[in-house]
Every structure is written in C-alpha cells, then in structure tokens.
Design a protein around this motif. Sequence first.
Motif, mmCIF file in Angstrom:
data_model
loop_
_atom_site.group_PDB
_atom_site.id
_atom_site.type_symbol
_atom_site.label_atom_id
_atom_site.label_comp_id
_atom_site.label_asym_id
_atom_site.label_seq_id
_atom_site.Cartn_x
_atom_site.Cartn_y
_atom_site.Cartn_z
ATOM 1 N N PRO A 72 44.237 50.364 48.405
ATOM 2 C CA PRO A 72 44.297 50.157 46.952
ATOM 3 C C PRO A 72 43.113 50.768 46.208
ATOM 4 O O PRO A 72 43.267 51.230 45.075
ATOM 5 N N LEU A 73 41.939 50.778 46.837
ATOM 6 C CA LEU A 73 40.780 51.377 46.165
ATOM 7 C C LEU A 73 40.934 52.886 46.032
ATOM 8 O O LEU A 73 40.451 53.481 45.069
ATOM 9 N N ASN A 76 44.364 53.311 43.392
ATOM 10 C CA ASN A 76 44.455 52.620 42.106
ATOM 11 C C ASN A 76 43.095 52.701 41.410
ATOM 12 O O ASN A 76 42.136 52.047 41.817
ATOM 13 N N ARG A 77 43.039 53.486 40.350
ATOM 14 C CA ARG A 77 41.764 53.746 39.673
ATOM 15 C C ARG A 77 41.168 52.475 39.068
ATOM 16 O O ARG A 77 39.956 52.253 39.151
ATOM 17 N N THR A 78 41.985 51.627 38.446
ATOM 18 C CA THR A 78 41.439 50.420 37.806
ATOM 19 C C THR A 78 40.856 49.467 38.845
ATOM 20 O O THR A 78 39.819 48.845 38.597
ATOM 21 N N TRP A 79 41.497 49.328 39.993
ATOM 22 C CA TRP A 79 40.947 48.473 41.047
ATOM 23 C C TRP A 79 39.637 49.048 41.580
ATOM 24 O O TRP A 79 38.697 48.321 41.855
ATOM 25 N N ARG A 80 39.590 50.366 41.717
ATOM 26 C CA ARG A 80 38.379 51.017 42.219
ATOM 27 C C ARG A 80 37.221 50.799 41.249
ATOM 28 O O ARG A 80 36.108 50.466 41.649
ATOM 29 N N ALA A 82 36.911 48.384 39.022
ATOM 30 C CA ALA A 82 36.560 46.959 39.037
ATOM 31 C C ALA A 82 35.724 46.616 40.274
ATOM 32 O O ALA A 82 34.755 45.851 40.188
ATOM 33 N N TYR A 83 36.083 47.211 41.409
ATOM 34 C CA TYR A 83 35.329 46.950 42.641
ATOM 35 C C TYR A 83 33.903 47.489 42.531
ATOM 36 O O TYR A 83 32.947 46.800 42.895
#
Length: 110
Positions: A72-73, A76-80, A82-83
């Motif tokens: 997912p990282l 998925n840009r938004t998850w990356r 946020a992480y």
Amino acid sequence: MGTQLQSFNASSFEENLDLRGLPLNKMCAEDNMPSPQEANHDKEEEASLFSQEFYLSMGLGFVVGFWAFVGPLLFNRTWRQAYYRFMNTVTDKIHVMVEVYVVKYLTIRD
C-alpha cells in the motif's frame, strides 16, 4: 553376536531355559524394539521435517507481511505521505524527549 556362539546349533542350549535370542526360537523383548541408531535416525528425520516446514512458513509469512505493509505504501500516494508524516512526527518527539532528559541529567549532575 559372535562367531563362536553362532557356530553351535539350538540343541546345545536346550537345558538353559532362560536363554533367549538367536539361534534359539525364543526372542528377547529388546529384539522387537528398534535399535537406538534407528530411533535416533527417526528423531533426526522428524526434526528436519519440522525445521523445513518452520522455515517455509516463516519465509511465506515474511513475504505476505512485507507486501501487506509495503504494497500500500508503494501504490497509494496518500497512505505513503501519511506514513512519512507519522514517522517524521515520531522521530521528532523522540529527539525532543532525549534532549530534555539529557539536559535534566546534566543540570542535576552539576
């Protein structure tokens, strides 16, 4: 088991009722049990099968866990983002806590 006693036939031992084993027809209880070498070999085989299964499941678990976290990282840009934001915040908090404890320790010591 030696060649000297094996050279006698069964009739040589007839009056000795407690004798067992070859060349007599009476067998010892130990004759039915596997030898220690055979038992040890079986245990080694079980241990090697266990270790093979263990390492196979461990490798599979690592691959699945790695891709469940990293996949997912990567995709998925938004998850990356946020992480990375979360990790940046955590490292900043740890850095501040270490600095505060060092300053406290140095002022108490003086």
